[in-house]
Design a protein around this motif. Structure first.
Motif, PDB file in Angstrom:
ATOM      1  N   LYS A 154      37.499  33.330  10.921  1.00 17.31           N
ATOM      2  CA  LYS A 154      36.494  32.703  10.050  1.00 17.31           C
ATOM      3  C   LYS A 154      36.060  31.347  10.610  1.00 17.31           C
ATOM      4  N   ALA A 155      36.993  30.643  11.226  1.00 17.22           N
ATOM      5  CA  ALA A 155      36.651  29.367  11.858  1.00 17.22           C
ATOM      6  C   ALA A 155      35.669  29.579  13.006  1.00 17.22           C
ATOM      7  N   TYR A 156      35.916  30.636  13.796  1.00 14.10           N
ATOM      8  CA  TYR A 156      35.013  30.963  14.910  1.00 14.10           C
ATOM      9  C   TYR A 156      33.624  31.342  14.381  1.00 14.10           C
ATOM     10  N   MET A 165      33.516  28.953   3.398  1.00 15.99           N
ATOM     11  CA  MET A 165      33.449  29.956   4.464  1.00 15.99           C
ATOM     12  C   MET A 165      34.807  30.639   4.680  1.00 15.99           C
ATOM     13  N   ASP A 166      35.783  30.332   3.801  1.00 13.22           N
ATOM     14  CA  ASP A 166      37.107  30.956   3.834  1.00 13.22           C
ATOM     15  C   ASP A 166      37.904  30.580   5.083  1.00 13.22           C
ATOM     16  N   VAL A 167      37.546  29.445   5.676  1.00 20.64           N
ATOM     17  CA  VAL A 167      38.302  28.954   6.836  1.00 20.64           C
ATOM     18  C   VAL A 167      39.576  28.271   6.359  1.00 20.64           C
ATOM     19  N   LYS A 183      33.582  16.851   1.240  1.00 17.30           N
ATOM     20  CA  LYS A 183      32.458  17.737   1.526  1.00 17.30           C
ATOM     21  C   LYS A 183      32.753  18.638   2.721  1.00 17.30           C
ATOM     22  N   ALA A 184      33.385  18.084   3.754  1.00 19.24           N
ATOM     23  CA  ALA A 184      33.708  18.869   4.945  1.00 19.24           C
ATOM     24  C   ALA A 184      34.695  19.980   4.604  1.00 19.24           C
ATOM     25  N   VAL A 185      35.723  19.625   3.844  1.00 11.02           N
ATOM     26  CA  VAL A 185      36.735  20.613   3.453  1.00 11.02           C
ATOM     27  C   VAL A 185      36.124  21.678   2.543  1.00 11.02           C
TER      28      VAL A 185
END
Length: 214
Positions: A77-79, A59-61, A51-53
């Motif tokens: 994207k992570a930010y 979100m394209d991270v 689920k986390a992945v």
């Protein structure tokens, strides 16, 4: 792992992975541990890691490729992911606080109304013991102050009484304040001296109280 008030464990793990990407613990294009290793690292089930992945992938991270594993896709994207969830978490927290305050206010209003109703209920029994029992006066159509606020009519200056509540139909407004406006049919609940009922009746409706006729 970074602390968060978000309740879902997989969201916390996703935020932690995103933070590590922003901190450049992982590089763009780098493969990170498989789900089973991540599950062991975070001491959760593989389903929680999935689920986390998936959340980070949406979100394209991250990019999940069949056979080649989990690949870091974007620091930006992570930010953005971290900022988005911080905002949502803040809004959720404020909403929760507001709901608690509204519930507390509702409970306080109910207690105030219950107490005031008890005072009014026993006022007849107490009127010979205390000069400050509450009285009720209904605003008739003859009242010259319909549409005026309690402040504008200088209620206390003209009667010596204090308005502690205002009944409007089935609603009881406790401590209505100086800006409450009178309407025909309203019932004013007042405390004051021995002659308060007579004084308020005369001031509001231009007549003497029935209690003064004996």
């Amino acid at each position: 792992m970074s602390k968060s008030s978000l309740s879902a464990r997989y969201q916390q793990i996703a935020l932690d992975i995103a933070q590590r990407i922003v901190n450049k613990e992982f590089s763009i294009g780098e493969k990170i541990h498989g789900r089973s290793v991540l599950a062991s690292m975070y001491n959760v089930s593989p389903e929680t890691i999935r689920k986390a992945v998936a959340l980070l992938q949406d979100m394209d991270v991250l990019q999940v490729n069949q056979g080649s594993g989990i690949v870091i896709n974007s620091i930006d994207k992570a930010y953005n992911f971290i900022q988005r969830f911080k905002y949502l978490d803040s809004v959720s927290s404020l909403k929760h606080d507001l709901e608690k305050l509204i519930e507390q206010k509702k409970q306080i209003d109910e207690e105030l109304e219950k107490t005031l109703n008890s005072i009014i209920e026993y006022s007849d029994k107490l009127k010979n013991l205390s000069p400050y029992n509450p009285v009720e006066v209904e605003v008739s159509e003859k009242c010259p102050y319909i549409g005026s606020s309690i402040s504008e009519m200088k209620f206390w200056q003209n009667t010596g009484g204090t308005v502690v509540a205002l009944r409007k139909g089935d609603n009881l407004i406790v401590s209505p304040g100086p800006y409450a406006v009178l309407e025909e049919g309203d019932v004013i609940v007042v405390v004051g001296g021995n002659d308060i009922l007579k004084d308020v009746e005369k001031f509001i409706n231009g007549k003497d109280s029935d209690l003064d006729s004996d």
